[in-house]
Design an enzyme around this catalytic site. Structure first.
Site, PDB file in Angstrom:
ATOM      1  N   LYS A  37       0.836  -1.207   0.000  1.00  0.00           N
ATOM      2  CA  LYS A  37       0.000   0.000   0.000  1.00  0.00           C
ATOM      3  C   LYS A  37       0.868   1.254   0.000  1.00  0.00           C
ATOM      4  O   LYS A  37       0.496   2.276  -0.604  1.00  0.00           O
ATOM      5  CB  LYS A  37      -0.944  -0.012   1.199  1.00  0.00           C
ATOM      6  N   ASP A  73       5.982   1.088  10.815  1.00  0.00           N
ATOM      7  CA  ASP A  73       5.557  -0.233  11.264  1.00  0.00           C
ATOM      8  C   ASP A  73       6.335  -0.586  12.517  1.00  0.00           C
ATOM      9  O   ASP A  73       7.549  -0.362  12.598  1.00  0.00           O
ATOM     10  CB  ASP A  73       5.802  -1.298  10.188  1.00  0.00           C
ATOM     11  N   GLY A  83       2.610   2.230  16.648  1.00  0.00           N
ATOM     12  CA  GLY A  83       1.620   3.119  16.044  1.00  0.00           C
ATOM     13  C   GLY A  83       0.620   3.682  17.021  1.00  0.00           C
ATOM     14  O   GLY A  83       0.052   4.752  16.775  1.00  0.00           O
ATOM     15  N   CYS A 105      -7.836  -7.372   6.549  1.00  0.00           N
ATOM     16  CA  CYS A 105      -8.046  -8.485   5.615  1.00  0.00           C
ATOM     17  C   CYS A 105      -8.795  -9.603   6.328  1.00  0.00           C
ATOM     18  O   CYS A 105      -8.457 -10.773   6.249  1.00  0.00           O
ATOM     19  CB  CYS A 105      -6.733  -8.976   5.023  1.00  0.00           C
TER      20      CYS A 105
END
Length: 413
Positions: free
Chosen positions: A219, A236, A268, A340
């Site tokens: 992405k 990340d 994050g 997902c």
């Protein structure tokens, strides 16, 4: 032996018979442990059982088809690398009968809007039968022009993102990408549904963009393909996965473009404390049960027994990451949340809780954007779940085996 008496003779007889069950010498005794003797359930089987119990209630009659698709080979798309100097890759893919599903969107939007305009014209004519034929013609042209221009369904579709897929039912595999003269690979193979959150983010020229959970980098690469990011922060928490992100950037992106990208490995959840309220667009592609991986792979499976607690805590982690993404945006900024997974607990529930928490704890009003036009634009490529309460959900289908992929867009008011 006679001197032993009756009791002695009984003992002697017992010794001659040998030890009974469980009465052997201590060094030969052992206790069977349940953990080592009971059959272990492999993580993929455990995941499938979990999904059977939950998704059959959610998807009802659709679940058997989705289940079969999850257990079959996944379908991929080829995200073209605009930075590559390869000139013939487009022609090669089209000769294989692959099409750019993103480029098809404007044409389909125009067709849909023309149809909507004609329906509107019909309704106006029924209400205004006294008008002359010339007046109706002028009115029809005005209605069609208005429908074609406001609101434009494909306004959020970046024309610079190009992704080729094979038609429904075609299970042809793409060959591995080749490098150009500068060593940049010509395309990136990925689940084509993973592009939908990037398209929904609708990056505009000069936008400061945050990809909060960026690895492995598909992405992030797609965001760079738009060619309009003013700055892209790719983060990340996993250092090892961040190394994979670096590899993707060096394999696909020239040095001068990489200069607008900052790669970090922060947690994050704490991002708002680092750079709160500074980004125009934020993508929050959270860790989830990764449903397809969970039913197919043993390694790194969230359904492994030792990861039970981690799996149970996923919704809390997802909410915390989404809230950090919301707090990282400027007022009127936009956040796209994606997973997902098919699970409503990881999808719509997280959106509802985030809206509530933002309002009650931070006095921030969020607007959930309507993305239903994505269903119309991309229905020939993906199978969408029509009963999704918030956001959009791509269902795996045997003829279009992409996903699962959930995405939802929030605007900070």
């Amino acid at each position: 032996m006679a001197a032993l008496g009756a009791g002695g003779r009984a003992v002697a007889a017992l010794l001659r018979r040998g030890p009974g069950p469980g009465q052997g010498p201590r060094r030969y005794r052992h206790k069977e442990k349940w953990a080592t003797t009971a059959p272990r359930i492999p993580p993929p089987r455990l995941a499938l059982h979990h999904f059977d119990m939950n998704y059959s209630l959610q998807l009802k009659d659709l679940w058997p088809s989705v289940r079969s698709s999850l257990l079959c080979e996944q379908k991929y798309g080829a995200l073209l690398n605009n930075f590559s100097l390869s000139n013939c890759v487009t022609q090669e893919l089209e000769l294989l009968n692959a099409t750019d599903f993103v480029a098809e969107a404007p044409r389909k939007a125009q067709q849909w809007q023309r149809g909507a305009a004609e329906e509107e014209t019909g309704r106006e004519e029924s209400r205004s039968q006294v008008r002359s034929g010339e007046g109706r013609t002028v009115m029809q042209a005005e209605v069609m022009t208005q429908a074609e221009t406001s609101p434009p369904l494909c306004a959020s579709i970046s024309p610079n993102i190009k992704c080729y897929t094979f038609p429904r039912g075609d299970i042809t595999r793409f060959r591995p990408a080749r490098p150009d003269t500068l060593g940049l690979l010509e395309y990136y193979l990925m689940d084509a549904a993973s592009l939908l959150p990037v398209l929904a983010l609708n990056v505009q020229p000069g936008d400061f963009v945050l990809d909060l959970c960026a690895a492995p980098g598909g992405k992030t690469l797609a965001l760079l393909q738009t060619g309009v990011c003013g700055h892209l922060a790719a983060n990340d928490v996993s250092v090892s996965r961040t190394k994979r992100l670096y590899q993707i950037l060096h394999s696909y992106v020239p040095k001068e473009v990489r200069e607008i990208v900052s790669v970090t490995s922060y947690d994050g959840r704490d991002w708002d404390q680092l750079e709160g309220g500074t980004f125009h667009k934020v993508l929050v592609d959270v860790p989830c049960t990764t449903d397809r991986h969970s039913v197919m792979e043993q390694d790194n499976n969230i359904f492994h027994k030792r990861r039970t607690k981690e799996r149970q805590m996923l919704p809390m982690l997802q909410l915390q990451l989404l809230m950090a993404g919301i707090l990282a945006t400027k007022p009127l900024g936009e956040v796209v949340y994606s997973t997902c997974s098919l699970s409503p607990l990881q999808n719509e529930y997280i959106i509802e809780r985030a809206v509530e928490v933002a309002e009650t704890q931070f006095n921030i009003t969020l607007h959930v954007e309507d993305l239903s036009h994505f269903r119309m634009l991309f229905q020939d490529t993906f199978s969408f779940f029509t009963d999704c309460r918030l956001g959009e959900l791509v269902l795996p289908h045997l003829t279009a085996n992409f996903g699962p992929l959930y995405f939802c867009k929030l605007r900070r008011m």
